[in-house]
Every structure is written in C-alpha cells, then in structure tokens.
Write an enzyme that holds these catalytic residues in place. Structure first.
Site, PDB file in Angstrom:
ATOM      1  N   ASP A   1      -0.463  -7.337   1.405  1.00 46.94           N
ATOM      2  CA  ASP A   1       0.132  -5.999   1.475  1.00 46.94           C
ATOM      3  C   ASP A   1       1.653  -6.118   1.630  1.00 46.94           C
ATOM      4  O   ASP A   1       2.208  -5.919   2.717  1.00 46.94           O
ATOM      5  CB  ASP A   1      -0.497  -5.250   2.670  1.00 46.94           C
TER       6      ASP A   1
ATOM      7  N   SER B   1       3.916   2.378   8.276  1.00 44.20           N
ATOM      8  CA  SER B   1       3.567   1.343   7.303  1.00 44.20           C
ATOM      9  C   SER B   1       4.784   0.801   6.574  1.00 44.20           C
ATOM     10  O   SER B   1       5.700   1.555   6.242  1.00 44.20           O
ATOM     11  CB  SER B   1       2.610   1.928   6.266  1.00 44.20           C
ATOM     12  N   GLY B   2       4.765  -0.502   6.321  1.00 39.77           N
ATOM     13  CA  GLY B   2       5.859  -1.147   5.611  1.00 39.77           C
ATOM     14  C   GLY B   2       7.002  -1.538   6.523  1.00 39.77           C
ATOM     15  O   GLY B   2       7.828  -2.374   6.184  1.00 39.77           O
TER      16      GLY B   2
ATOM     17  N   GLY C   1       2.621   6.333   8.776  1.00 36.76           N
ATOM     18  CA  GLY C   1       4.048   6.603   8.597  1.00 36.76           C
ATOM     19  C   GLY C   1       4.912   5.440   9.041  1.00 36.76           C
ATOM     20  O   GLY C   1       6.091   5.367   8.722  1.00 36.76           O
TER      21      GLY C   1
ATOM     22  N   HIS D   1       0.819  -1.225   0.000  1.00 41.60           N
ATOM     23  CA  HIS D   1       0.000   0.000   0.000  1.00 41.60           C
ATOM     24  C   HIS D   1       0.848   1.269   0.000  1.00 41.60           C
ATOM     25  O   HIS D   1       0.353   2.352  -0.273  1.00 41.60           O
ATOM     26  CB  HIS D   1      -1.045  -0.022   1.136  1.00 41.60           C
TER      27      HIS D   1
HETATM   28  C1  4AZ Z   1      -1.318   3.946   8.374  1.00 37.30           C
HETATM   29  O1  4AZ Z   1      -2.148   4.801   8.105  1.00 37.30           O
HETATM   30  C2  4AZ Z   1      -1.563   3.085   9.547  1.00 37.30           C
HETATM   31  N1  4AZ Z   1      -2.661   1.205  14.022  1.00 37.30           N
HETATM   32  C3  4AZ Z   1      -0.620   2.127   9.891  1.00 37.30           C
HETATM   33  C4  4AZ Z   1      -0.831   1.325  10.982  1.00 37.30           C
HETATM   34  C5  4AZ Z   1      -1.952   1.450  11.744  1.00 37.30           C
HETATM   35  C6  4AZ Z   1      -2.891   2.414  11.436  1.00 37.30           C
HETATM   36  C7  4AZ Z   1      -2.684   3.244  10.331  1.00 37.30           C
HETATM   37  C8  4AZ Z   1      -2.140   0.561  12.918  1.00 37.30           C
HETATM   38  O2  4AZ Z   1      -0.311   3.815   7.694  1.00 37.30           O
END
Ligand code: 4AZ
Length: 846
Positions: A702, A796-797, A794, A648
């Site tokens: 993902d 993520s990944g 932020g 994503h």
């Molecule tokens: C995001 O928006 C995101 N609480 C990543 C992880 C989580 C929520 C949002 C987990 O990248």
C-alpha cells in the site's frame, strides 16, 4: 535556491598561504617522549596542581570578601510595583506618557513614594529615585486609580535582604486587610490604599538589553500583535519589549496565541504575561519559551494585561502572533446551585487558562436518599503541593491541586456536595472539567464494576489483562482462562504476550525464560547461539553482524546480511541503524550522507486520542485534497518534488477517479484545514505512481509516489522526512508518532487542526495474532493496545514518524488500514517503508 537540490557539499578551504613545508612530530614519537620523562613530569604536574588549587582558593576568598563582606561595594536593585490610589480618577490622558496630565500625576506618585520610603531608615538611606510607567483604572473597591512604578536603590551587597524585607513591609498584611488602610496622609499627599512591589526579574535588567520599547494596545476592537519581523524573519537580539493591553472598564483582556516559537532555554529568550501593566512578579500569569504545548489562551482579572518579550544575543526564532480581544467581566459567571441527577462543572473559560484572582462555588444537591460523586476528566491546576495554598479545587473539605488528579473520583456522604474553585493572583493553568452524578449509597456502580478508587468501569473490562481502574483493582483476584497466563503477581495476561519483549505483567514474569540460547550465550538475530564473551570482540561471530551491532566500534564485514547497513561502496558494516546518527561509520562516510532530512526547524518538538500539534512541528506532513471535496488523505514530503502516500488513496472508486493526477491538489506546510497562510504551498500533481503489486483485498504494498508539477522551496514548515535504509530496525516498543487530519473517533468527522498522537511499535507476532494473520511482512503494526489512540479514516497515506538517535525523524510507516479505530487489541497497520526503499529510488530517484 532549494537547500537539498543545490548539490553543494562541504569542501575544506584551500588556504594558499598554508606552509606545506611544516612538519609535525609523528604520533609514535610523542608517545616515546612522554614515556621517558614520565616520572619527572608527574612531579611537576603535582606541584602545579597544588599551586593552582592555592591560587583558586585565594581568588575565591577575595571574591567572597569583595562582594559579600566589603560593605562599600554597592549594587543597583530595582523594584517594580503598583500603587492603588483612592482619591484620584483615571483620565484618558494618563495613557499617554508625554501628556502634561501624566507628568503631573507621575510627579505626585514619585513624591508619595519618596515620602513612604522616608519612613523607613533602610529605604530612605539607599533610595535613588522612582519613575512611573503607566496608569490604569482602579481595580474596584476603594481604588480609583492604579499607578505602576519602578523604584531604584543603590545598596551595599550585604544589605540586599534587609532592603527586600523593608519593601515587603510596606504591603498591607492579610490581617490588616486591604481596605481603607491609608499609609500616609500629609496635606498634599495622595490617598494611598496599597502598594505592592517586588524586585524585578533579573533577566529584564541584563546589561546587554536595549532599553525596553513599549506599545499601548486598546483591545475594545479585536486585533493581532506579533513579535517584530514575524513571520518573515526572526525576532531581534537583546530586546526587552512590552505590549500594554487595556480593555474598556468592566471588561477583561483575552490573549490567544496562534503561534509561539522561541528559543528552548527560558534563561535566554522568553515571554512573560502579567495581570498588571508592570512586570510585577506577584502578577505574573505565565512564562513561556521554546515550543510550548499547553493552552496558550490567557485572561486577565481586570481590564489590563502586559506581555513582555526578552531576548538575548544568540539563537533568534520566529517569535509569536497572538489575537487580542475583550470580554465583559459579567460573562462566564462561574458557580451556582445544581440540582440535576448528573451534570458537569468546569473552571471558568476552560479549555483556556482560567483567569487569576477568581473564585467559584457550586452547590450540588440531589434527592435526599442519594449521595453525590464527582469525577475529574481534566485536572491541570499548577504545582502539586501539600496544602494547596495557591490555586485549588475544594470538594467539601478536601483541597486538590497539581496536574496528576485526572480520573480522580470523590464521593460525598450526604445528598449535597460543594465544589469550590480558587485561583490566586499569579501563575494560571488550564483548570478542570468534572462530571458529577447522584448514586444510591448501597449500589454506587449499578451494572458496573466498582474500583477501589471508586471509579465505575464496564464489567467486561474486569480481568481482561488491562488496568482500567488506574489502581489495578479490576485485575486483582482473577481466575485466568485458558487463553491467559498467570503472572507471579496474580495478574492474568493473554498468552501470546509471553516473550514479546514488553513487561506486560508488571513484574517481568511474562518475559522470563524466553531466550532460546543457554545462560551465558548471546542470541544472534539469525537464531544462532554464541558465547556471550564473543560479543563486541571485533569479529563477526554470528555471521550476520548482530554480535557486533551495538558496540562502540562498527565492523566492516566480509558479508552483508538482512541486518547490516550497506555503504555506498557496497561494503556492509555491523552497526545497527548507523545512518544519520552523527557518526561516520562507513569508510566512505555514506551513512551520514543526505542527512538534512527529518529535522524540525525548532526543536521542541485524524488521530483518535491525540492532541493538537503546533505549527511547523511536522513539516513533512502533507494534506492531499481532491478538488471540490477537500482533504482526503495524508502524505509525506520526500524532497522538493516528491511525496509518498498510500496506494489505497489513489484507487478509482466508482465515479471518483482518484488514480488521475489532475484530480488532486497537495497542500504543503498546512496546519489548519481551510486556513492557508504565508507558509502554505498548494501544488498540482504531475504524476502518480502506485505500487504495481498493490492488492486492494489484502492492502499489501500500500504505497504510492506523487510527483509535484513544480518544485517547492523547502523552509521551516515544508521539510523532508528521512527514508530509512532497507535494514533499518524499528524495534517493538519504540515510540512513534502519527499525524493527520483524519477522523477523531471511529465514524467521526475529520479534524481542522493537524493532530498528533504517540503510539508504540507492536511486536509482529503479537500483531498477527491480534489481526487474524492478515498482517504481512510488508506491514508494520503500531498503536496503543489498551485502545483509545490510533490513526483513523482520513489519516491514510500519512507518516508514522520515529525519531532516530541523533534527533532526525525517519519515516517508519504509512497509515494503511485497521479494524476500526482505537479499539482495544486492534493496532493500526502501516506500510513498512524499509521494504520499499529500492522501489522508491527506482521510481523517483529519491
Ligand atoms: C482508513 O479508513 C483507516 N485504525 C486508516 C487507519 C486505520 C483505520 C482506518 C487504523 O483510512
């Protein structure tokens, strides 16, 4: 040469002069021989044991006699001290030990010490000599000059205690007071106000140490100190180094460590900081070794500070880099009168460590009809002890100390409250922050629930299954609703927590009667029930290896299952999670191949509810930047060429072409955003491979690979994490760590310093229940269900890291999605990496 890519394997050396004709007795023969001579041998062994015991006792006796009773055996005993002098002024030339002014004042001080010792029969008898190490300005009061010295005594072993007593008797006792006590005053003697001395830390007089080198540092202009060789090489062996910091009069020294990585064992390598120019134990502010976690910001009480580094022969680490500066003594005056209805107080310089010898008093006064309550949100004040004789906070008449009083509430019985903070002359800590509030005595928690410990919490938190008060009082005497179960201890817990493998009731009732099999039976992972006696019998009775998976010996199985590890030769073994556990389990040893990954160079040891990590703690963490925007996502290092992130992160979004490799920049070895250093490597991306079945609606699959345009050299700050095999098991309840520069609260801004937080793997059924069945088998849940700790936008990944049994770290998940951040009963959802092991291999070869 890149370590992981060199293709070199260990192969035993072929020694040409090895005698291949030599024969050893076969093992069976040995046994045979042993059996025959068994009885006679036992007799000899018995006799041998008695004789050895006698010899050991004799030797011990001799040693005790030699070192403790023989009065002619002498040892060197060194004391470090300071002398406050009233009738001398500090001269700038005293900073230079080679100046004539230093020499003549040092001679006077040494003579004075000799004079002082001559008044005591023990001291005078064994005194060898003194040397002056430094001078500083007086500490206020009647001292105008302070001399730091070292005195050496040569003393019979049994007399050491008497010598320590005699030295301590020179100090003014508290009854006599510090002021105006002239110890000796012959005609040419100095006007000595006080002497303090203590035996030197024995690790600083190790015979292997090279004589200490010392550096004089003026801190009126801010600057940097670092250990020798930093950051290119490790610090040297067997050194005793000193940095003497001096601020302008009327200022304090401030020392902030940017990096501190030493050997774990403080007996071997350590730094010690003193509120003095000599290593007097009385004035030690801190001792640190390993990879410390607390605040590493220190302040002196006066205008001097000493930093020492002591190392031993083995295991040298990178060392330290610290910034120094000075602060006027008048800055940060603490205490005062507070009259608002609410407010906050904190120890001086919080969150830095408070300075030693500091005292503050806050007088809180609220309208007459109200009382005051104070709640500590941070409380780190040295050791817990009964009377709190060292550093403490005193609220009215109650003294508090230690590190366990977070969230403590104290109420007054009138409209005033006095809070006093006091630090003694040694060992500092981070201190406290507290919020105070006025309240009406008849209604202490308006609109909220009052816990037994006086904490006020939202009424919605009452009887919700969570202990929000900290003392459990919000969960007592509850009526359970239909979605809850009643524990034996009276608590109510959500029904879907029954049989989830964790003791939610606190008395185990939610985990009773969960076994599908009868008592005396073992539940196989495939659902079969077999007799408990068949466990670890060397046969695959479950037919999925699970009854042999946690036994001493691993079985090579006839058939593989989803719970068994497949060796390179295609055969499967029964041991659970055998890879990189330090024991070869496959016949071809392939379970221990490629295990250089996942190790931290230095063992120690954004995220919502996390804490700052230390440099090099997460060497596989990558920050993915979009050119011109900065940090967007996290990723993990797989080897010197490939990174793993979330699909994503690399989806086009309107005008933002995130799927294109040339939009991205990977930052490896980064610790602070926008602060690259000698360890940071920036790389362009050659290609992005997002999973072909990534579903942007459900977030299924993902996962994405990124190939760097150029290899990186792996080092202490850039190192791969281990990929788990497809059958690796991360059980619920297992501790995992999340790391990243994402938002520190829902909707908040990103972090500058890499954050880390501890979470736990959440039971898959419980997670599906909590997340409306939106969690697939390709996902993994982790979090703290009580709320407050989570990954966020932020992050993520980035990696969900789990430490395996041998200390190697495995990539259990990739930060993927969640319902907000850190909300109660909303765990974070991660891509389950075990499901993609063959996809990673196919696409990247890793
Ligand atoms: C995001 O928006 C995101 N609480 C990543 C992880 C989580 C929520 C949002 C987990 O990248």
């Amino acid at each position: 040469m890149d370590l992981l890519d060199s293709g070199q394997k260990f192969s035993p050396r072929q020694d040409s002069d090895w005698d291949t004709t030599l024969q050893f007795l076969p093992a069976a023969d040995t046994k045979h021989l042993e059996k025959k001579s068994g009885r006679r041998k036992k007799l000899w062994i018995g006799l041998g044991l008695v004789l050895s015991a006698a010899a050991v006792s004799l030797l011990t006796g001799l040693l005790v006699w030699h070192f403790h009773l023989r009065s002619d055996v002498r040892v060197k005993r060194v004391y470090i001290g300071s002398m406050g002098i009233g009738d001398q002024r500090f001269l700038p030339a005293y900073e230079d030990p080679s100046s004539p002014q230093f020499s003549s004042m040092a001679t006077l001080v040494s003579r004075q010490l000799k004079l002082i010792y001559s008044k005591n029969s023990v001291l005078t008898k064994y005194f060898k000599g003194s040397s002056v190490q430094a001078f500083s300005e007086g500490e206020g009061g009647s001292d105008s000059l302070v001399a730091y010295y070292q005195s050496e005594f040569d003393i019979p072993v049994p007399q050491q205690g008497a010598l320590d007593e005699a030295i301590e008797s020179l100090e003014p006792s508290s009854q006599q007071g510090r002021q105006g006590r002239v110890l000796l005053k012959p005609v040419d003697a100095l006007s000595v106000n006080n002497v303090i001395s203590r035996v030197i830390d024995p690790r600083m007089t190790r015979t292997s140490l090279q004589v200490g080198e010392s550096f004089n540092v003026h801190v009126s202009k801010a600057g940097v100190v670092q250990s020798p060789g930093f950051p290119d090489s490790s610090y040297p062996s067997n050194v005793y180094l000193m940095w003497r910091f001096r601020a302008d009069p009327g200022h304090r020294v401030r020392l902030d460590f940017h990096t501190l990585i030493l050997e774990d064992d403080c007996q071997q390598d350590f730094i010690k900081i003193y509120d003095s120019l000599a290593p007097i134990e009385h004035r030690a502010l801190t001792e640190q070794c390993g990879y410390p976690h607390g605040s590493l910001s220190f302040l002196s009480s006066g205008n001097v500070m000493l930093l020492t580094l002591v190392t031993d022969e083995e295991k040298n680490f990178p060392g330290f880099r610290a910034n120094y500066s000075q602060i006027p003594l008048t800055e940060q005056k603490c205490g005062g009168t507070l009259s608002g209805d609410k407010g906050s107080v904190s120890s001086p310089f919080f969150p830095s460590n408070y300075p030693p010898r500091t005292s503050c008093v806050w007088n809180i006064e609220v309208p007459v009809e109200k009382f005051v309550k104070v709640q500590f949100s941070k409380f780190l004040l040295g050791n817990q002890s009964n009377q709190c004789p060292e550093d403490y906070v005193k609220v009215d008449d109650k003294r508090l100390c230690g590190r366990k009083l977070k969230n403590t509430v104290i109420t007054s019985q009138s409209n005033t409250m006095t809070i006093k903070f006091n630090s003694d002359s040694s060992y500092v800590d981070q201190g406290f922050t507290a919020e105070y509030e006025a309240f009406v005595p008849t209604n202490p928690c308006p609109g909220r629930f009052q816990c037994t410990n006086n904490l006020c919490i939202n009424t919605t938190l009452q009887c919700d299954g969570w202990n929000d008060c900290g003392d459990g009082s919000d969960e007592n005497n509850c009526e359970c609703n239909e979605a809850q179960m009643k524990c034996k201890n009276g608590r109510c817990k959500p029904k879907f927590w029954e049989c989830d493998g964790s003791d939610d009731c606190g008395d185990g009732t939610d985990e009773e009667n969960c076994e599908k099999c009868k008592p005396g039976e073992f539940s196989c992972r495939n659902g079969l029930c077999i007799s408990e006696t068949l466990k670890c019998n060397g046969k695959d009775d479950c037919a999925d290896g699970s009854d042999e998976s946690k036994c001493e010996r691993s079985l090579v199985l006839q058939q593989c299952s989803e719970f068994t590890f497949r060796c390179r030769d295609g055969r499967c073994i029964s041991k659970l999670n055998p890879e990189c556990d330090g024991e070869p389990d496959c016949e071809d040893g392939s379970d221990e191949d490629n295990c250089q990954c996942g190790s931290r160079p230095y063992r120690s040891s954004r995220i919502v509810g996390g804490q700052m990590s230390r440099e090099g703690e997460w060497p596989w963490q990558v920050s993915l930047h979009i050119r011109g925007t900065g940090h967007v996502c996290g990723a993990s290092v797989l080897n010197n060429r490939w990174l793993l992130t979330a699909a994503h992160c690399v989806q086009d979004n309107g005008p933002n072409k995130y799927s294109q490799a040339d939009q991205w920049e990977a930052m490896l070895g980064l610790h602070v955003q926008s602060q690259t250093n000698e360890w940071t490597v920036r790389r362009n991306i050659k290609q992005i491979i997002a999973h072909q079945d990534y579903n942007s609606m459900t977030y299924n699959n993902d996962i994405a690979l990124m190939e760097l345009d150029k290899n990186v050299t792996l080092n202490q700050n850039i190192w791969p994490i281990c990929l788990p095999s497809p059958t690796y098991d991360f059980p619920e309840g297992q501790v995992a760590w999340i790391t990243g520069w994402g938002a520190t609260r829902e909707g908040g801004s990103v972090a500058m310093i890499l954050q880390k937080a501890e979470v736990r793997i959440v039971n898959a059924t419980v997670c599906k229940n909590l997340m409306n069945d939106e969690v697939t088998d390709m996902m993994l849940c982790a979090g703290v269900l009580k709320g407050g700790v989570d990954a966020c936008q932020g992050d993520s990944g980035g990696p969900l890291s789990v430490t395996g049994p041998s200390g190697r770290v495995l990539l259990a998940g990739l930060v993927s999605w969640g319902d907000g951040c850190a909300r109660r009963n909303r765990p974070g959802i991660y891509t389950r990496v075990t499901k993609y092991r063959s996809w990673i291999k196919e696409k990247s070869g890793v």
